[in-house]
Design a protein around this motif. Structure first.
Motif, PDB file in Angstrom:
ATOM      1  N   PRO A 291       0.819  -1.218   0.000  1.00  8.24           N
ATOM      2  CA  PRO A 291       0.000   0.000   0.000  1.00  8.24           C
ATOM      3  C   PRO A 291       0.850   1.266   0.000  1.00  8.24           C
ATOM      4  O   PRO A 291       1.922   1.319   0.589  1.00  8.24           O
ATOM      5  CB  PRO A 291      -0.813  -0.122   1.297  1.00  8.24           C
ATOM      6  CG  PRO A 291       0.039  -0.979   2.188  1.00  8.24           C
ATOM      7  CD  PRO A 291       0.721  -1.947   1.275  1.00  8.24           C
ATOM      8  N   SER A 292       0.328   2.280  -0.662  1.00 10.96           N
ATOM      9  CA  SER A 292       1.009   3.573  -0.732  1.00 10.96           C
ATOM     10  C   SER A 292       0.469   4.499   0.347  1.00 10.96           C
ATOM     11  O   SER A 292      -0.718   4.455   0.693  1.00 10.96           O
ATOM     12  CB  SER A 292       0.791   4.197  -2.113  1.00 10.96           C
ATOM     13  OG  SER A 292       1.276   5.523  -2.144  1.00 10.96           O
ATOM     14  N   LEU A 293       1.344   5.351   0.875  1.00 13.15           N
ATOM     15  CA  LEU A 293       0.931   6.330   1.867  1.00 13.15           C
ATOM     16  C   LEU A 293       0.279   7.546   1.237  1.00 13.15           C
ATOM     17  O   LEU A 293      -0.195   8.431   1.952  1.00 13.15           O
ATOM     18  CB  LEU A 293       2.129   6.773   2.705  1.00 13.15           C
ATOM     19  CG  LEU A 293       2.747   5.703   3.613  1.00 13.15           C
ATOM     20  CD1 LEU A 293       3.964   6.265   4.334  1.00 13.15           C
ATOM     21  CD2 LEU A 293       1.725   5.198   4.622  1.00 13.15           C
ATOM     22  N   LEU A 294       0.228   7.608  -0.092  1.00 13.99           N
ATOM     23  CA  LEU A 294      -0.418   8.693  -0.808  1.00 13.99           C
ATOM     24  C   LEU A 294      -1.567   8.127  -1.637  1.00 13.99           C
ATOM     25  O   LEU A 294      -1.509   6.979  -2.093  1.00 13.99           O
ATOM     26  CB  LEU A 294       0.577   9.413  -1.716  1.00 13.99           C
ATOM     27  CG  LEU A 294       1.761  10.101  -1.021  1.00 13.99           C
ATOM     28  CD1 LEU A 294       2.718  10.685  -2.055  1.00 13.99           C
ATOM     29  CD2 LEU A 294       1.267  11.204  -0.089  1.00 13.99           C
ATOM     30  N   PRO A 295      -2.618   8.914  -1.833  1.00 13.75           N
ATOM     31  CA  PRO A 295      -3.779   8.427  -2.606  1.00 13.75           C
ATOM     32  C   PRO A 295      -3.488   8.424  -4.104  1.00 13.75           C
ATOM     33  O   PRO A 295      -3.974   9.266  -4.870  1.00 13.75           O
ATOM     34  CB  PRO A 295      -4.876   9.431  -2.241  1.00 13.75           C
ATOM     35  CG  PRO A 295      -4.149  10.686  -1.911  1.00 13.75           C
ATOM     36  CD  PRO A 295      -2.847  10.262  -1.278  1.00 13.75           C
ATOM     37  N   LEU A 296      -2.700   7.456  -4.524  1.00 13.90           N
ATOM     38  CA  LEU A 296      -2.347   7.321  -5.932  1.00 13.90           C
ATOM     39  C   LEU A 296      -2.725   5.920  -6.414  1.00 13.90           C
ATOM     40  O   LEU A 296      -2.244   4.925  -5.846  1.00 13.90           O
ATOM     41  CB  LEU A 296      -0.842   7.550  -6.132  1.00 13.90           C
ATOM     42  CG  LEU A 296      -0.323   8.939  -5.738  1.00 13.90           C
ATOM     43  CD1 LEU A 296       1.203   8.991  -5.846  1.00 13.90           C
ATOM     44  CD2 LEU A 296      -0.949  10.014  -6.610  1.00 13.90           C
ATOM     45  N   PRO A 297      -3.566   5.830  -7.458  1.00  9.38           N
ATOM     46  CA  PRO A 297      -4.279   6.914  -8.149  1.00  9.38           C
ATOM     47  C   PRO A 297      -5.389   7.517  -7.295  1.00  9.38           C
ATOM     48  O   PRO A 297      -5.849   6.916  -6.342  1.00  9.38           O
ATOM     49  CB  PRO A 297      -4.867   6.222  -9.375  1.00  9.38           C
ATOM     50  CG  PRO A 297      -5.003   4.801  -8.956  1.00  9.38           C
ATOM     51  CD  PRO A 297      -3.865   4.506  -8.038  1.00  9.38           C
ATOM     52  N   PHE A 298      -5.797   8.724  -7.683  1.00  7.67           N
ATOM     53  CA  PHE A 298      -6.757   9.515  -6.895  1.00  7.67           C
ATOM     54  C   PHE A 298      -8.156   9.349  -7.478  1.00  7.67           C
ATOM     55  O   PHE A 298      -8.344   9.372  -8.697  1.00  7.67           O
ATOM     56  CB  PHE A 298      -6.338  10.984  -6.940  1.00  7.67           C
ATOM     57  CG  PHE A 298      -7.222  11.896  -6.136  1.00  7.67           C
ATOM     58  CD1 PHE A 298      -6.958  12.118  -4.801  1.00  7.67           C
ATOM     59  CD2 PHE A 298      -8.314  12.527  -6.723  1.00  7.67           C
ATOM     60  CE1 PHE A 298      -7.762  12.977  -4.050  1.00  7.67           C
ATOM     61  CE2 PHE A 298      -9.119  13.381  -5.981  1.00  7.67           C
ATOM     62  CZ  PHE A 298      -8.845  13.600  -4.641  1.00  7.67           C
ATOM     63  N   THR A 299      -9.162   9.192  -6.607  1.00  2.00           N
ATOM     64  CA  THR A 299     -10.541   9.063  -7.066  1.00  2.00           C
ATOM     65  C   THR A 299     -11.500   9.628  -6.019  1.00  2.00           C
ATOM     66  O   THR A 299     -11.193   9.613  -4.819  1.00  2.00           O
ATOM     67  CB  THR A 299     -10.895   7.586  -7.346  1.00  2.00           C
ATOM     68  OG1 THR A 299     -12.236   7.517  -7.828  1.00  2.00           O
ATOM     69  CG2 THR A 299     -10.773   6.754  -6.090  1.00  2.00           C
ATOM     70  N   LEU A 300     -12.639  10.110  -6.490  1.00  2.72           N
ATOM     71  CA  LEU A 300     -13.703  10.602  -5.610  1.00  2.72           C
ATOM     72  C   LEU A 300     -14.925   9.687  -5.626  1.00  2.72           C
ATOM     73  O   LEU A 300     -15.994  10.069  -5.150  1.00  2.72           O
ATOM     74  CB  LEU A 300     -14.127  12.020  -6.029  1.00  2.72           C
ATOM     75  CG  LEU A 300     -13.095  13.132  -5.834  1.00  2.72           C
ATOM     76  CD1 LEU A 300     -13.610  14.448  -6.435  1.00  2.72           C
ATOM     77  CD2 LEU A 300     -12.760  13.322  -4.360  1.00  2.72           C
ATOM     78  N   ASP A 301     -14.734   8.478  -6.164  1.00  2.26           N
ATOM     79  CA  ASP A 301     -15.868   7.565  -6.321  1.00  2.26           C
ATOM     80  C   ASP A 301     -16.506   7.203  -4.984  1.00  2.26           C
ATOM     81  O   ASP A 301     -17.726   7.065  -4.886  1.00  2.26           O
ATOM     82  CB  ASP A 301     -15.427   6.283  -7.044  1.00  2.26           C
ATOM     83  CG  ASP A 301     -15.098   6.551  -8.501  1.00  2.26           C
ATOM     84  OD1 ASP A 301     -15.522   7.614  -9.009  1.00  2.26           O
ATOM     85  OD2 ASP A 301     -14.410   5.719  -9.122  1.00  2.26           O
ATOM     86  N   HIS A 302     -15.694   7.034  -3.947  1.00  2.00           N
ATOM     87  CA  HIS A 302     -16.245   6.628  -2.649  1.00  2.00           C
ATOM     88  C   HIS A 302     -17.126   7.728  -2.061  1.00  2.00           C
ATOM     89  O   HIS A 302     -18.175   7.435  -1.470  1.00  2.00           O
ATOM     90  CB  HIS A 302     -15.117   6.285  -1.691  1.00  2.00           C
ATOM     91  CG  HIS A 302     -14.233   5.172  -2.156  1.00  2.00           C
ATOM     92  ND1 HIS A 302     -14.730   3.965  -2.571  1.00  2.00           N
ATOM     93  CD2 HIS A 302     -12.880   5.088  -2.291  1.00  2.00           C
ATOM     94  CE1 HIS A 302     -13.731   3.176  -2.936  1.00  2.00           C
ATOM     95  NE2 HIS A 302     -12.604   3.841  -2.780  1.00  2.00           N
ATOM     96  N   TYR A 303     -16.716   8.985  -2.208  1.00  2.00           N
ATOM     97  CA  TYR A 303     -17.545  10.086  -1.719  1.00  2.00           C
ATOM     98  C   TYR A 303     -18.835  10.195  -2.522  1.00  2.00           C
ATOM     99  O   TYR A 303     -19.900  10.489  -1.970  1.00  2.00           O
ATOM    100  CB  TYR A 303     -16.768  11.396  -1.774  1.00  2.00           C
ATOM    101  CG  TYR A 303     -15.677  11.488  -0.744  1.00  2.00           C
ATOM    102  CD1 TYR A 303     -15.939  11.975   0.527  1.00  2.00           C
ATOM    103  CD2 TYR A 303     -14.379  11.069  -1.023  1.00  2.00           C
ATOM    104  CE1 TYR A 303     -14.955  12.061   1.492  1.00  2.00           C
ATOM    105  CE2 TYR A 303     -13.372  11.141  -0.065  1.00  2.00           C
ATOM    106  CZ  TYR A 303     -13.666  11.635   1.186  1.00  2.00           C
ATOM    107  OH  TYR A 303     -12.679  11.694   2.133  1.00  2.00           O
TER     108      TYR A 303
END
Length: 280
Positions: A47-59
């Protein structure tokens, strides 16, 4: 040697502070990062400590759910109602216990304190029967009254110490002018209890906002259900899937306003807790 020793002590102190900050903040940071990651990345073996790739799907999934907005409104109604009611009752009780002389004052304080010693599960059955018999099951008022079990004792204990720390001369001057004890409380003493009211009100609101067991037991369906049990009931695409992304996104949505409130009122919180803890 003294400089070296002083430097080592200071270094260890800041190292300890850094550890405490990271240990406390990392779970929230990880929740924020996870809420912006695609579902596939949440189960990555690296796992990465940064949101990569980035998505707003969960919100989007959280806010597209028809009942989540209702759950937020329910939490606001219940937590706000419990806070206002506990402050109203707690101010009057704390003033009587802190300023008015009567023999069983200490006994009453210890009884109030004993109310906080019982775990929620120990009183769950009795409260359930009481709410059912009173017709308050699955209602906002039923949840508000049940939340007083833990918000009211805390409010009374903090405000008792705060009222005891106020100058007696103000109270005596009000009595000389012909004020009653209630008038003295409302017009003289209450305006001076700002930090104490902010402290108890905010912490009581947070406790009621995050409460899970009573909200899960005393509600059926989403008409009254608050946010914590609503988040726990999130379902995935299949019966065996846990939607961690949506859970993290919903948790961030309901936590960020509380963090902002605490940061805005942090000085008043510290002042109120200090006054209630050491004065009197």
């Amino acid at each position: 040697m003294k400089r070296l020793s002083r430097f080592a002590t200071r270094f260890l102190f800041y190292l300890l502070v850094l550890f405490v900050v990271v240990y406390s903040a990392f779970p929230f940071y990880w929740a924020v990062v996870s809420s912006f990651k695609p579902s596939g990345e949440l189960f990555s073996t690296n796992p990465s400590l940064l949101p990569l790739p980035f998505t707003l799907d969960h919100y989007k999934n959280v806010f597209l759910q028809a009942n989540f907005g209702r759950n937020l409104l329910n939490s606001l109604i219940v937590a706000g109602g419990a806070t206002l009611l506990s402050l109203t009752l707690g101010v009057m009780a704390a003033y009587a216990l802190g300023r008015l002389p009567f023999p069983p004052r200490s006994a009453v304080l210890y009884i109030v304190l004993s109310m906080t010693m019982f775990p929620q599960i120990a009183v769950l059955g009795g409260l359930f029967i009481l709410l059912r018999q009173a017709g308050l099951f699955n209602t906002h008022l039923g949840l508000i009254l049940s939340y007083l079990l833990f918000t009211l004792p805390f409010t009374v204990w903090v405000l008792v110490g705060y009222f005891r720390g106020l100058p007696k001369e103000l109270e005596e001057a009000a009595y000389v002018d012909g004020a009653t004890p209630l008038q003295t409380l409302l017009k003289v003493m209450l305006p001076l209890t700002g930090p104490g009211l902010v402290t108890t009100g905010l912490l009581s609101f947070i406790a009621a906002w995050n409460e899970y067991l009573f909200a899960l037991t005393f509600t059926v369906g989403d008409s009254v259900r608050t946010v914590p049990p609503a988040i726990a009931s999130f379902g995935g695409a299949s019966p065996f899937e846990i939607p961690w992304g949506s859970i993290m996104a919903a948790s961030v949505v309901v936590t960020v306003p509380l963090v902002i409130l605490v940061l805005v009122f942090q000085q008043r919180i510290v002042a109120g807790l200090t006054a209630g803890a050491v004065k009197g």
